[in-house]
Write an enzyme that holds these catalytic residues in place. Structure first.
Site, PDB file in Angstrom:
ATOM      1  N   TYR A  33      18.504 -53.119 -67.646  1.00 53.21           N
ATOM      2  CA  TYR A  33      17.657 -51.939 -67.584  1.00 53.21           C
ATOM      3  C   TYR A  33      16.254 -52.286 -67.100  1.00 53.21           C
ATOM      4  CZ  TYR A  33      15.082 -53.244 -71.841  1.00 53.21           C
ATOM      5  OH  TYR A  33      14.289 -53.887 -72.741  1.00 53.21           O
ATOM      6  N   ARG A  52      12.892 -57.306 -59.877  1.00 54.30           N
ATOM      7  CA  ARG A  52      13.529 -57.882 -61.071  1.00 54.30           C
ATOM      8  C   ARG A  52      14.932 -57.321 -61.266  1.00 54.30           C
ATOM      9  NH1 ARG A  52      10.282 -57.416 -66.574  1.00 54.30           N
ATOM     10  NH2 ARG A  52      10.875 -55.221 -66.399  1.00 54.30           N
ATOM     11  N   ARG A 101      38.683 -50.871 -71.721  1.00 51.74           N
ATOM     12  CA  ARG A 101      38.042 -52.066 -72.283  1.00 51.74           C
ATOM     13  C   ARG A 101      38.845 -53.346 -72.026  1.00 51.74           C
ATOM     14  NH1 ARG A 101      37.777 -55.220 -76.809  1.00 51.74           N
ATOM     15  NH2 ARG A 101      35.705 -55.791 -77.569  1.00 51.74           N
ATOM     16  N   HIS A 103      37.574 -57.647 -71.306  1.00 54.95           N
ATOM     17  CA  HIS A 103      36.357 -58.445 -71.117  1.00 54.95           C
ATOM     18  C   HIS A 103      36.067 -58.751 -69.657  1.00 54.95           C
ATOM     19  CE1 HIS A 103      36.762 -58.944 -75.448  1.00 54.95           C
ATOM     20  NE2 HIS A 103      35.536 -59.417 -75.483  1.00 54.95           N
ATOM     21  N   GLU A 177       8.400 -65.260 -77.012  1.00 56.18           N
ATOM     22  CA  GLU A 177       7.810 -63.965 -76.638  1.00 56.18           C
ATOM     23  C   GLU A 177       7.933 -63.031 -77.839  1.00 56.18           C
ATOM     24  OE1 GLU A 177      10.045 -62.180 -73.413  1.00 56.18           O
ATOM     25  OE2 GLU A 177      11.954 -62.569 -74.392  1.00 56.18           O
ATOM     26  N   LEU A 201      11.395 -62.970 -70.973  1.00 54.58           N
ATOM     27  CA  LEU A 201      11.526 -62.019 -69.876  1.00 54.58           C
ATOM     28  C   LEU A 201      10.359 -62.216 -68.906  1.00 54.58           C
ATOM     29  CD1 LEU A 201      13.260 -59.419 -69.123  1.00 54.58           C
ATOM     30  CD2 LEU A 201      11.160 -58.208 -69.726  1.00 54.58           C
TER      31      LEU A 201
END
Lengths: 281, 281
Positions: A33, A52, A101, A103, A177, A201
């Site tokens: 995100y 990014r 579903r 993996h 962080e 990040l």
């Protein structure tokens, strides 16, 4: 509308929007995100976020939902729906498609683009932050802005329950962080921040701030620092997309020296000027 | 219907089901899950899964959506919708409610219960597994069955691309578990498995297998073991809810000795007998 949702081109009031149960975000958190401030219907630093985001998609091998210019248009069209020019936060995430579903990656499922926009002012930098520290128990991919965020959720709740604003994570003695921000020190006139590795990040605000330090002639050290150094800093600064440059007053109830208010003020003013210039009409 | 979805009491064909965009599973992966085999419309070992699920909810401080007996009824009513008595997999997850995105826990948002059921046979234990190894870069909460599963997703894809069935994770030299299974060794007649700590999931099949070892007089060692020991094992056994007791033929392309087929067979037969007894009409 003040709170709007978007899902693969479909738009509506956020609290009425849905996503498929089989979106891999729902059961694997399999997505990344971005979030940025919006003013005058303009998203701040979109190109930095795109840099990014496309890098993150490559790192976790998710197909981009569309190219950069198409995404820019999609975002701008979305923000044009806002009813006023107030402060908002734009959030968008990309998940590894919709499939039963399993993996391993689904074949040909592409990816899903979800966006939300909600009223949110920038953090008021006249307000100082209180922090607590906590062992960093997250995975080793903190350089990727994924939606696997349970440790950040739990840490943020602990901060809230302690009457604080954020958590400083550390791996052993090494400060990494915060739960949803980067953290930096001022010491003897230098700006010191954890280097870009898989423990933090690569914050967009961090990046802008480093550029501003350079322009202002403030020496930068991108290096590991310890909890002891943190407590002995002249100043601590917290940054995130919605936190331009927050000064820290205390950590674990102990006061931080606050010996370099002039530099903190310079960075705050420079950053806010840059922010408003780049979100003006 | 062969594939059915459930969300807070609403039921429909799985590929038509949706969840709110503001469900915290969607943008934080903020939830836990369980999965078990279904035969004759009966879910296997439901009480064991409930034990783990309610413990997990407590560990990450999510309010249970309902109590144990209400959930049992909800699951049984859901499975009664199946059109036949074939093998299925029941999956259910509980997320930390629906609320506007904010890291700290939402007040009074409760939790959301989502369920799916899809055709899925048990793993055929006559088929041996090939594994690859990979550094375990996950977080330090692997004892909790969360939906923060990106590292397991990436690892599973790597195994698939290598023509293998699973990944053995290790932290440095220490073997932990597989991407979505537990792993155990047989060595000199003993059953050796990683102890229950925050590096592995307390697997239900693992638990049953340990009980069966006890009953069969097979000595158990719950202790840390290394990659070197893994490669020198007499047998390696992989277990998961859909993998009763799979024998391993090779790791990273190197053959495993397979010196104790009799014990592997005994455990497979005992487990399958137990499974079918507990899912019979």
């Amino acid at each position: 509308m003040k709170e709007i949702g978007y899902y693969n081109g479909k738009i509506g009031p956020l609290d009425e929007m849905t996503v498929p149960m089989n979106d891999r975000a729902v059961y694997f958190g399999d997505g990344i995100y971005e979030a940025t401030g919006v003013l005058n219907k303009r998203a701040f630093a979109l190109d930095d976020h795109f840099d990014r985001m496309y890098k993150n998609l490559e790192l976790i091998m998710i197909e981009p939902p569309m190219d950069r210019e198409a995404l820019r248009k999609e975002i701008n069209d979305f923000l044009a729906l806002l009813e006023d020019d107030d402060s908002y936060q734009l959030y968008w995430q990309v998940s590894r498609g919709t499939a039963a579903r399993n993996h391993r990656f689904p074949m040909g499922a592409g990816s899903n683009l979800m966006m939300t926009v909600r009223p949110k002012p920038l953090y008021d930098v006249t307000k100082e932050m209180k922090l607590i520290t906590m062992e960093d128990t997250r995975f080793y991919h903190c350089n990727i802005k994924t939606i696997n965020l349970i440790p950040a959720v739990i840490a943020s709740q602990k901060a809230y329950e302690a009457g604080c604003d954020e958590v400083v994570f550390h791996r052993g003695d090494v400060v990494t962080e915060c739960a949803h921000s980067n953290i930096h020190m001022l010491k003897d006139g230098k700006f010191i921040t954890h280097p870009l590795d898989n423990f933090i990040l690569p914050g967009i605000t961090r990046k802008h701030l480093l550029k501003m330090c350079e322009q202002a002639g403030i020496p930068i050290e991108e290096r590991i620092f310890t909890l002891d150094e943190l407590m002995e800093a002249d100043e601590l600064i917290v940054t995130a997309s919605s936190v331009p440059c927050a000064r820290v007053s205390e950590v674990n109830g102990k006061p931080i020296a606050k010996r370099d208010g002039a530099t903190v003020k310079l960075l705050q003013d420079t950053y806010l000027k840059y922010y408003y210039e780049n979100t003006s009409k």
